[in-house]
Structure formats: structure tokens, C-alpha cells
Design an enzyme around this catalytic site. Structure first.
Site, PDB file in Angstrom:
ATOM      1  N   SER A  51      36.485  -6.031  43.273  1.00 11.64           N
ATOM      2  CA  SER A  51      35.294  -5.328  43.782  1.00 11.64           C
ATOM      3  C   SER A  51      34.206  -6.292  44.235  1.00 11.64           C
ATOM      4  O   SER A  51      34.112  -7.423  43.754  1.00 11.64           O
ATOM      5  CB  SER A  51      34.711  -4.422  42.705  1.00 11.64           C
ATOM      6  OG  SER A  51      35.697  -3.589  42.190  1.00 11.64           O
ATOM      7  N   GLU A  72      53.440  -1.999  32.931  1.00 11.52           N
ATOM      8  CA  GLU A  72      53.308  -0.785  32.127  1.00 11.52           C
ATOM      9  C   GLU A  72      51.995  -0.096  32.458  1.00 11.52           C
ATOM     10  O   GLU A  72      50.937  -0.676  32.372  1.00 11.52           O
ATOM     11  CB  GLU A  72      53.345  -1.148  30.642  1.00 11.52           C
ATOM     12  CG  GLU A  72      53.579   0.036  29.729  1.00 11.52           C
ATOM     13  CD  GLU A  72      52.338   0.792  29.324  1.00 11.52           C
ATOM     14  OE1 GLU A  72      52.486   1.867  28.769  1.00 11.52           O
ATOM     15  OE2 GLU A  72      51.206   0.327  29.582  1.00 11.52           O
TER      16      GLU A  72
HETATM   17  C1  LIG Z   1      33.128  -1.124  33.232  1.00 10.81           C
HETATM   18  C2  LIG Z   1      33.659  -1.545  34.546  1.00 10.81           C
HETATM   19  C3  LIG Z   1      34.443  -2.670  34.654  1.00 10.81           C
HETATM   20  C4  LIG Z   1      34.915  -3.086  35.883  1.00 10.81           C
HETATM   21  N1  LIG Z   1      35.650  -4.242  35.931  1.00 10.81           N
HETATM   22  C5  LIG Z   1      36.064  -4.691  37.149  1.00 10.81           C
HETATM   23  C6  LIG Z   1      36.755  -5.927  37.244  1.00 10.81           C
HETATM   24  O1  LIG Z   1      37.002  -6.591  36.243  1.00 10.81           O
HETATM   25  N2  LIG Z   1      37.134  -6.348  38.450  1.00 10.81           N
HETATM   26  C7  LIG Z   1      36.904  -5.630  39.587  1.00 10.81           C
HETATM   27  O2  LIG Z   1      37.311  -6.056  40.653  1.00 10.81           O
HETATM   28  N3  LIG Z   1      36.226  -4.457  39.542  1.00 10.81           N
HETATM   29  C8  LIG Z   1      35.801  -3.970  38.344  1.00 10.81           C
HETATM   30  N4  LIG Z   1      35.107  -2.793  38.277  1.00 10.81           N
HETATM   31  C9  LIG Z   1      34.751  -2.111  39.504  1.00 10.81           C
HETATM   32  C10 LIG Z   1      35.553  -0.825  39.765  1.00 10.81           C
HETATM   33  O3  LIG Z   1      36.833  -1.141  40.215  1.00 10.81           O
HETATM   34  C11 LIG Z   1      34.756   0.003  40.792  1.00 10.81           C
HETATM   35  O4  LIG Z   1      33.577   0.407  40.143  1.00 10.81           O
HETATM   36  C12 LIG Z   1      35.506   1.204  41.284  1.00 10.81           C
HETATM   37  O5  LIG Z   1      36.584   0.825  42.104  1.00 10.81           O
HETATM   38  C13 LIG Z   1      34.588   2.146  42.067  1.00 10.81           C
HETATM   39  O6  LIG Z   1      33.843   1.469  43.019  1.00 10.81           O
HETATM   40  P1  LIG Z   1      32.234   1.617  43.080  1.00 10.81           P
HETATM   41  O7  LIG Z   1      31.702   1.467  41.739  1.00 10.81           O
HETATM   42  O8  LIG Z   1      31.773   0.724  44.146  1.00 10.81           O
HETATM   43  O9  LIG Z   1      31.990   3.125  43.494  1.00 10.81           O
HETATM   44  P2  LIG Z   1      32.124   3.748  44.944  1.00 10.81           P
HETATM   45  O10 LIG Z   1      33.417   3.385  45.549  1.00 10.81           O
HETATM   46  O11 LIG Z   1      30.899   3.471  45.727  1.00 10.81           O
HETATM   47  O12 LIG Z   1      32.153   5.284  44.558  1.00 10.81           O
HETATM   48  C14 LIG Z   1      30.993   6.062  44.225  1.00 10.81           C
HETATM   49  C15 LIG Z   1      31.413   7.521  44.170  1.00 10.81           C
HETATM   50  O13 LIG Z   1      31.983   7.912  45.430  1.00 10.81           O
HETATM   51  C16 LIG Z   1      33.268   8.433  45.255  1.00 10.81           C
HETATM   52  N5  LIG Z   1      34.145   8.083  46.360  1.00 10.81           N
HETATM   53  C17 LIG Z   1      34.351   6.877  46.959  1.00 10.81           C
HETATM   54  N6  LIG Z   1      35.331   6.951  47.860  1.00 10.81           N
HETATM   55  C18 LIG Z   1      35.787   8.212  47.837  1.00 10.81           C
HETATM   56  C19 LIG Z   1      36.810   8.915  48.530  1.00 10.81           C
HETATM   57  N7  LIG Z   1      37.592   8.320  49.434  1.00 10.81           N
HETATM   58  N8  LIG Z   1      36.998  10.195  48.208  1.00 10.81           N
HETATM   59  C20 LIG Z   1      36.224  10.824  47.284  1.00 10.81           C
HETATM   60  N9  LIG Z   1      35.245  10.221  46.610  1.00 10.81           N
HETATM   61  C21 LIG Z   1      35.033   8.935  46.875  1.00 10.81           C
HETATM   62  C22 LIG Z   1      33.757   7.773  43.978  1.00 10.81           C
HETATM   63  O14 LIG Z   1      34.830   8.490  43.411  1.00 10.81           O
HETATM   64  C23 LIG Z   1      32.520   7.775  43.150  1.00 10.81           C
HETATM   65  O15 LIG Z   1      32.355   9.036  42.570  1.00 10.81           O
HETATM   66  C24 LIG Z   1      34.620  -2.348  37.047  1.00 10.81           C
HETATM   67  C25 LIG Z   1      33.857  -1.195  36.946  1.00 10.81           C
HETATM   68  C26 LIG Z   1      33.365  -0.787  35.719  1.00 10.81           C
HETATM   69  C27 LIG Z   1      32.534   0.454  35.647  1.00 10.81           C
END
Ligand SMILES: Cc1cc2nc3c(=O)[nH]c(=O)nc-3n(C[C@H](O)[C@H](O)[C@H](O)COP(=O)(O)OP(=O)(O)OC[C@H]3O[C@@H](n4cnc5c(N)ncnc54)[C@H](O)[C@@H]3O)c2cc1C
Lengths: 393, 375
Positions: free
Chosen positions: A131, A246
Site C-alpha cells: 500500500s 494457507e
Molecule cells: C492495521 C492495518 C495493517 C496494514 N498493514 C499493511 C502492510 O503491512 N502492508 C501493506 O502494504 N498494507 C497494509 N495495510 C493497508 C491495507 O492493505 C489497506 O488499508 C487496504 O488495502 C485498503 O486500502 P485503503 O486503506 O487505502 O482504503 P481505500 O482503498 O481507499 O478504501 C476506502 C473504502 O472504499 C472502499 N472501496 C475501495 N475500492 C472499492 C471498490 N472497488 N468497490 C467497493 N468499495 C471500494 C473500501 O472497501 C473502503 O471501504 C494495512 C492496513 C491496516 C488497517
């Protein structure tokens, strides 16, 4: 159908359980997300992980040729279930479950020889750099720039939400090596030493007050070409090839089962309005409903593991397991807070906090489980489109 | 662990699908519902021919000797096809307990007749209170010349009007330690008055009034086990069997929704491309995934003869709770057309709801689960 485990699987479960009760301090009340909060605690986690490595358990389901035990997905699931139930440290998801399998599929012999053994021994801690500030669910849009520069790449940009980067040795990355190609086609999968010059790691304290994730900035960071996994510009397939590890999601039900047991004990001793909480029919109904859902979640996970053990790739089922398991954790957290009432506000620092403040911690953390690792909405998209064949357009 | 159907179960399923598709299209379901009197025994001979009436009855009585899990496979298909008639009551509510609780030799002939389809039976437990709690049974039994005499009222007795026998619960208030008895009662015994009930699926439930009905002593089914044991096992099996039927019904609903939303267009595109609709479908599919695995787990437990009450209650609690969500999501996806009598969806909706109510709903089974949890 046959839902039973073999005597061997039962024996293995008992062995893991016995090991955990011996090696884990009886007052161990920490959750995954706070392991890396303080130095002594993290040292304990690392030592614990090494003990698991000595048993061969870190790499239980790795094939023998890569130094693993070659255990079945079901055995791996039993192991994961027991560790999660005991809230034990040492589940190295990034190294053993993500990067390891990727290296086995896409790494050269040299890369496998260099990177796999330190994962197996618990020596090296990896973190996941997918991310970014502007790329979450739309992972293929990542912008971290990797410019080809002779025998190395030069990285500029930043990774966001990187769990445990502050206690990790290295990071695996998805970076853009070809900005002019379509977004899925210009990415590469790179390994980077976190001690490289030009890297800075900034903590991002989370809502629960824990230091778990970070922002990792890259300022002219050099990554040797030998750290490119798979072909250049083909990182997307590498990053998404994690299908064989897994992924039953058994942790959700295991953690939930433990919490429900603790809440049961609480309800059997606490009185409200002259009667035990456990005597109220509405409380009993909630417990029964949550217990039922935990069973559902657990059985869905067993089925995923079983399907994997037959060589199938249960995409839709894994998404269902994650969706259901994480939303269930939220329902349990909400119920737990309800049951605790005013005392639910007390943090683990308060001597009056019921269950050592555990329910509050779980409640606060429950906001993240439906987001990390693919949000619930993304899981639903996968189930509907890939699983049920609903059209995209 | 092996979490798939066995080869013979897959064959059973395929054969059932094929038969039901040709012999039991939804038109037949509608005809049954509109005029149960006329259609009552339709299809029955076919079921006998297929061996279904003897599926769970051992070979020594002419049956196929199948397991409870085999039965669940079949019920998933009959549930999907909304098979009307008395297959469920006859097999699950009568044959199973008769087989399990008769003393040696007690009902051999009856079992043979059940296989051959000559006689049908059903279960009569509930009373005007509509309760499945043993303590709510008020029908009285007292000793009479050569046997017993029964007086009381039974309600919600499935397929009562076409059954030859009832397995009936009654209390003997003079017996202290074990007042609940289970008895075989002939439908044409003097003193029986059977009246059909108008239910929302018109599925042939009835009220039975018993006025000093006499039965022979050999008609007690509690010579081996207590009445409570017979009743609780029978209800447990019925609840898991009902889960299987509901599973098939719910799966059919989801398939209707998927097919419809792929094809119905609004705003120039199939409504199945809208994320709201996709997420409804994902929710239904996830709920169903859990429903199937808990049902089959309970069936496996029953088949292996291990303690299974908790697992059975977990299954019925869950399947009941998802059923009530699923029908709303399905109707939402169909819009107005789904709200018409002409559309097939409503056939499934009403039967799924009836299944949810039968043999204990979510609330009833949650209460039992809480007991098991020691709460
Ligand atoms: C505790 C924690 C640990 C993490 N650790 C890591 C890590 O170690 N490495 C790493 O790379 N990432 C990590 N992440 C990041 C995580 O992978 C992302 O938060 C996640 O992929 C969502 O991206 P975003 O937070 O940018 O939300 P966004 O993608 O901006 O989403 C915001 C909202 O919009 C919705 N949305 C987005 N796209 C769509 C769609 N196509 N259809 C419907 N709804 C949609 C989402 O479902 C959500 O409700 C971590 C996140 C958390 C909370």
C-alpha cells in the site's frame, strides 16, 4: 463427508497446545498488534519465533526441498488455529506465508538459497510494502518509482501502513518500473534491506494507541538487481501469486472462540439487577448466536484448508472466510463491550479493568480487520464477480 | 477429513435432480398448493419406485439402508425443487424414529409397508400452543383395557390428512418419573377428528382432536427408550433434515437472483453490474456457504451416532437466521416483479419462511445452545 481429524492430526494439535502452555507465560495477554510496541516484548516475540523454528513449525507447510516439513494444509491450519487461540506470538505471515511461497515460485536458485533459510530459522523479519498513500484497494496503481540504473534500481516514493516496518529487517515491495505501460504491466517485485541508506521509517500510531504500522519513505534508495523477483515489469503476477499459501482464515474463529470463553466466564460471575448476566435470556441468546457464528466461521475455514489440500484454489471461499470471520470479530467486540458496560471503558492500565482490558483492545482493533488484507467490499466484489459470475460491466 | 459428497451420494444427487426436473416443475408445485386434495398422492408412486421411501430403512425391510447424510443430500434436492407431498414427514418424522426406537420385531411389518409405500406416517407433537417444549404437551394418555386411551388436541401436524399413522406425544400424569410417552395411532381410529389448517403454504398441516382414542399396548414406542429420548432425537433429526431442505430452497433462490440480475437492464446495463446488487449476492452466497457446511457437519455427527444435539441446534439456528435475511435480499434484487404471485420467487420465499419456523427457530435453538454452553 467426514469432519474428523486423523489421530496423527489430533496428536499434533495436542503437541502444539502443550508446547504453548509450557513456553508462553501464563500472564501473556498481548495481542498481535501490540507485540512490536515495546522493545522487550518484541525481543520475547523473536525468541519465541526462533523456538518455533527449531521445532520446524515456522515452515510447516513448506515443501521439504525448501527446508520445510511438507505438512498438509490441514496440519498447517491446526497449527494456526492453536497459535491464534493461545494468542501466541510467532506467526510470521509476511515471511513464511507470503514471501516464502513467492520465492519458491518465482525466485532463482540463488535467490532461494539466499532468502529462504533466514525466514525458516526466524532470523530475518520481513514486512510487506504494497500500500501507498494513494494506493489501497487499487493496488495496481502504486507509484513507488524504481528506475533501472545498471546493476541496481533506484527507489523514490513511499509505502504506507507498513505493519511492523520499525522492527523488521527487510521489506518486499511492489514498485513501478515502467510508468508508461498500463498500470498492471509496469510493476516489479523487489526485495529491499531496511538498513539501506535513504530509507526512513515513521510511526503511525493507530486508533488503539498502538504502534503497529508505519510510513516507509524511499529517497534514492539503491536495490541490487539480484533482488528483483520474477521478470521486470511482471511484478503484478508475482505479487498476486500468493494463492497457494494457507489461507483458511482459521485465526478469526480461533481468536473469537477464546474471547467468547472469557466473556462466558465473566457473565457467569457478574451480577446485574440481582441476577447473573448469564441468566438473562437476551444475554444467553447473544452468546448462542455468536457461538453459532464462530462454528460457521471455523467450518468455512476447515473447508478452505481441505479444498487446498486437494489441490484446489478456493478463491471465492477464502474471500467468504475473510469477510465472515472479520465481521464476526466486530460483532463479538461490540457484544463484549455491551456486556462489560461502564467497565468496558477501562484500559489495560487500570487495575479495575475486567479481563485486563482485553475486550476494549479488541473492540478498538476491530475497526481494522475489515480493512486490512483486502476490505470487506473488495471481498464481496471477488465473491460476486469471480465466484458467482456477475458481470463487471 | 473429507468434505465432499461420496461417489454414491453424487449419483443420488444427480438422479434426484434429473427426476425432479422432469416430474416436479414449479407448475406442479403450484397445482399442489392450489388444490392439495386432488394432487395429494401425485408423484408418490414415482418416489416409491426410486426407492426414496426406503432410503434410510435397512435392506432387511426392503430399503436401501442409506445414512442420515444420504438423506440430507436428497433433501437438499427436494428442497430446491420444492417437492410437495409427504416425503419429508413420512421419511423424517415417521420412518426414522420408528426405525430407531421400535423394540426388536415390534414394527417390522410396518417398516416394510413404509418402504413399499403402502402406508404413510407422520408426527404429532405440537398443540395449540405451537410449542416444541416437552412440558407444553397436554394431550393425556391413560391405561385402558388392553392398552391406552388418548385425549387432547394436536396442531400443525404435517400431512395428517393423507397419513395412516401418527407418532403422537402424550403425557401420563399418573406416572411421576417418566410421564411423556410416544404412541402409534391409526388415523382411522374411532374418536379422531382431523381438520385441515389454512397455512400460508397450504402444505397440508392439520389439527387433530382425540376424544378417548384407544390403541393397543403394543403401540407404545417407548419400550426401549424414554418418551423424552424419542421425542428429542426425532425433533433433532427433523431440524437438521429441515435445514437440508431449506439449503436447497435458498440455493435455488440465489440462482434465480443471479440469473435475473445478469439479464435485467436499467440505466443501459445489467443490474448485476451494480455493486449494491453484487454485494447482496455476495452476502447471500457467504451465508449459504456457512449454512451448507454446518448442516452437513450436523448430519455427519448424526450419521456417526456421536452426540450431536449441540451441532444440530447450531445448524438450525444458523440456517434459520440466514433464511430470514436471504429472502429480503432476493426480493430487493427483483424489484416489483418478485412481489407478484405469477413470479416463482414467492413460492420459494414462503416455503423458506415456513422451514424457518418448523422444528424450532433461531430463538428456540439459541436457547438450547445457551444451555449447552452452561449459561
Ligand atoms: C492495521 C492495518 C495493517 C496494514 N498493514 C499493511 C502492510 O503491512 N502492508 C501493506 O502494504 N498494507 C497494509 N495495510 C493497508 C491495507 O492493505 C489497506 O488499508 C487496504 O488495502 C485498503 O486500502 P485503503 O486503506 O487505502 O482504503 P481505500 O482503498 O481507499 O478504501 C476506502 C473504502 O472504499 C472502499 N472501496 C475501495 N475500492 C472499492 C471498490 N472497488 N468497490 C467497493 N468499495 C471500494 C473500501 O472497501 C473502503 O471501504 C494495512 C492496513 C491496516 C488497517
Amino acid at each position: 463427508m467426514d469432519f474428523s481429524f486423523t489421530p496423527e492430526e489430533d496428536r499434533f494439535r495436542a503437541e502444539v497446545r502443550q508446547f504453548l502452555s509450557k513456553e508462553l507465560p501464563s500472564d501473556w495477554t498481548f495481542l498481535e498488534d501490540e507485540f512490536a510496541d515495546d522493545h522487550t516484548r518484541w525481543q520475547f516475540v523473536i525468541e519465541f519465533k526462533k523456538k518455533l523454528a527449531v521445532k520446524g513449525w515456522l515452515t510447516l507447510s513448506w515443501p521439504k526441498e525448501f527446508g520445510g516439513v511438507g505438512a498438509s494444509h490441514l496440519t498447517q491450519t491446526i497449527y494456526n488455529e492453536e497459535l491464534a487461540y493461545a494468542r501466541a506470538p510467532g506467526r510470521d505471515i509476511f515471511g513464511t506465508r507470503m514471501l516464502g511461497p513467492v520465492l519458491m515460485l518465482y525466485g532463482t536458485n540463488d535467490q532461494q538459497n539466499q532468502f529462504l533459510p533466514p525466514i525458516a530459522s526466524g532470523e530475518i523479519q520481513w514486512c510487506q510494502g504494497y500500500s501507498e498513500p494513494n494506493s489501497g484497494s487499487d493496488l495496481a496503481s502504486v507509484q513507488l518509482q524504481a528506475v533501472d540504473s545498471g546493476d541496481h534500481f533506484i527507489l523514490n516514493g513511499s509505502k504506507m501502513w507498513t505493519s511492523r516496518a520499525h522492527v523488521s529487517d527487510a521489506i518486499f515491495l511492489l514498485a513501478r518500473t515502467n510508468p508508461s505501460a498500463p498500470k498492471h504491466k509496469g510493476l516489479s517485485f523487489l526485495l529491499c534491506d531496511l538498513a539501506s541508506s535513504g530509507i526512513s521509517i515513521e510511526p503511525i500510531p493507530n486508533l488503539a494507541g498502538m504502534h503497529y504500522f508505519n510510513q516507509v519513505r524511499f529517497d534514492d534508495v539503491k536495490v541490487p538487481k539480484g533482488n528483483l523477483i520474477g521478470a521486470k515489469d511482471e511484478g503484478w503476477s508475482v505479487a498476486t501469486a500468493l494463492l497457494d499459501f494457507e489461507r483458511s482464515g482459521i485465526e478469526y474463529s480461533a481468536e473469537a472462540a477464546k474471547t467468547l470463553e472469557e466473556l462466558t466466564a465473566f457473565a457467569k460471575t457478574e451480577k446485574r439487577n440481582g441476577m447473573l448476566l448469564s441468566e438473562s435470556e437476551s444475554v444467553r441468546q447473544s452468546f448462542a448466536s455468536l457461538y453459532t457464528q464462530i462454528e460457521v466461521s471455523r467450518l468455512i475455514s476447515y473447508r478452505i484448508a481441505w479444498l487446498q489440500s486437494t489441490g484446489a484454489i478456493p478463491n471465492k471461499e477464502a474471500s467468504m472466510g475473510k469477510l465472515f470471520g472479520t465481521e464476526l470479530q466486530q460483532r463479538i467486540a461490540v457484544f463484549g463491550m455491551q456486556l462489560l458496560g461502564l467497565s468496558g471503558q477501562l484500559t489495560s492500565k487500570s487495575r479495575w479493568a475486567p479481563l485486563e482490558g482485553l475486550i476494549l483492545k479488541q473492540y478498538l482493533l476491530s475497526f481494522s480487520t475489515t480493512i486490512r488484507g483486502g476490505t470487506s467490499e473488495i471481498q464481496r466484489n471477488i465473491i460476486a464477480q469471480r465466484g458467482l459470475g456477475l458481470p463487471r460491466k | 477429513m473429507y468434505l465432499d459428497l461420496t461417489e454414491s451420494q453424487q449419483m443420488l444427487r444427480a438422479a434426484a435432480k434429473e427426476f425432479l426436473a422432469s416430474a416436479c416443475p414449479l407448475q406442479v408445485v403450484r397445482e399442489f398448493e392450489e388444490d392439495p386434495e386432488t394432487h395429494r398422492s401425485r408423484l408418490w408412486d414415482h418416489l416409491v419406485e426410486l426407492g426414496w421411501t426406503g432410503l434410510v430403512i435397512p435392506e432387511q425391510y426392503g430399503g436401501l439402508g442409506g445414512s442420515f447424510s444420504d438423506l440430507v443430500v436428497l433433501l437438499e434436492e427436494t428442497g430446491r425443487a420444492l417437492l410437495p407431498g409427504s416425503f419429508f414427514s413420512n421419511t423424517v418424522l415417521f420412518s426414522l424414529p420408528l426405525l430407531a426406537f421400535s423394540s426388536p420385531g415390534q414394527n417390522d411389518h410396518l417398516l416394510e409397508q413404509l418402504v413399499s409405500g403402502e402406508v404413510k406416517g407422520t408426527l404429532a407433537i405440537s398443540e395449540p400452543s405451537g410449542s416444541y417444549h416437552f412440558s407444553d404437551v397436554e394431550t393425556r394418555v391413560s391405561p385402558s383395557e388392553n392398552g391406552f386411551m388418548l385425549t387432547g388436541t394436536k396442531m400443525f401436524v404435517t400431512d395428517a390428512l393423507i397419513s395412516d399413522y401418527f407418532l403422537l406425544a402424550a403425557v401420563d400424569s399418573s406416572s411421576k418419573d417418566n410421564p411423556l410417552g410416544m404412541f402409534l395411532v391409526n388415523s382411522d381410529a374411532p374418536g379422531m377428528e382431523i381438520t385441515g389448517l389454512e397455512t400460508f403454504t397450504n402444505d397440508g398441516q392439520a389439527r387433530i382432536k382425540l376424544d378417548s382414542v384407544c390403541i393397543p399396548a403394543s403401540h407404545s414406542l417407548t419400550q426401549v427408550s424414554s418418551g423424552e429420548a424419542v421425542l428429542s432425537k426425532t425433533l433433532e433429526w427433523a431440524s437438521v433434515a429441515k435445514c437440508a431442505e431449506m439449503l436447497g430452497c435458498a440455493q435455488a433462490i440465489l440462482e434465480l437472483v443471479i440469473a435475473y440480475t445478469k439479464q435485467r437492464e436499467q440505466f443501459g446495463r445489467p443490474i448485476g453490474t451494480f455493486q449494491a446488487i453484487q454485494h447482496y449476492c455476495a452476502n447471500m452466497a457467504t451465508d449459504l456457504e456457512g449454512a451448507r457446511i454446518v448442516t452437513y457437519r450436523a448430519a455427519w455427527k448424526i450419521s456417526t451416532g456421536t452426540t450431536s444435539e449441540m451441532e444440530s441446534s447450531v445448524a438450525k439456528s444458523w440456517v434459520s437466521s440466514i433464511a430470514s435475511r436471504l429472502v429480503y435480499l432476493a426480493h430487493q434484487s427483483f424489484g416489483a416483479i418478485g412481489f407478484t404471485q405469477d413470479h416463482d420467487l414467492q413460492l420459494f420465499t414462503r416455503r423458506l419462511k415456513a422451514g424457518e419456523i418448523m422444528f424450532g427457530d433461531e430463538f428456540f435453538h439459541n436457547s438450547k445452545i445457551a444451555d449447552f454452553l452452561g449459561l
